[in-house]
Design a protein around this motif. Structure first.
Motif: not given
Length: 54
Positions: A27-35
């Motif tokens: 989840r650290i590497f997901l874009p902000n809206d997806m996290a």
């Protein structure tokens, strides 16, 4: 049987732990809206929208 208990079972336990750790830390590497958590909508507005389409 001792080979399984000494080598294979601990390896499987560590492997499951590492896979779970990678899945959670991805989840650290997901874009902000997806996290972010999923938005919660009011159930009344959702049911009213469903009636409008009928």
């Amino acid at each position: 049987m001792s080979i399984f208990r000494q080598y294979i079972a601990p390896f499987l336990i560590v492997l499951v732990f590492v896979v779970a750790l990678l899945a959670v830390s991805a989840r650290i590497f997901l874009p902000n809206d997806m996290a972010a958590p999923a938005p919660i909508e009011d159930t009344n507005s959702v049911s009213m929208r469903g009636l409008e389409t009928l």
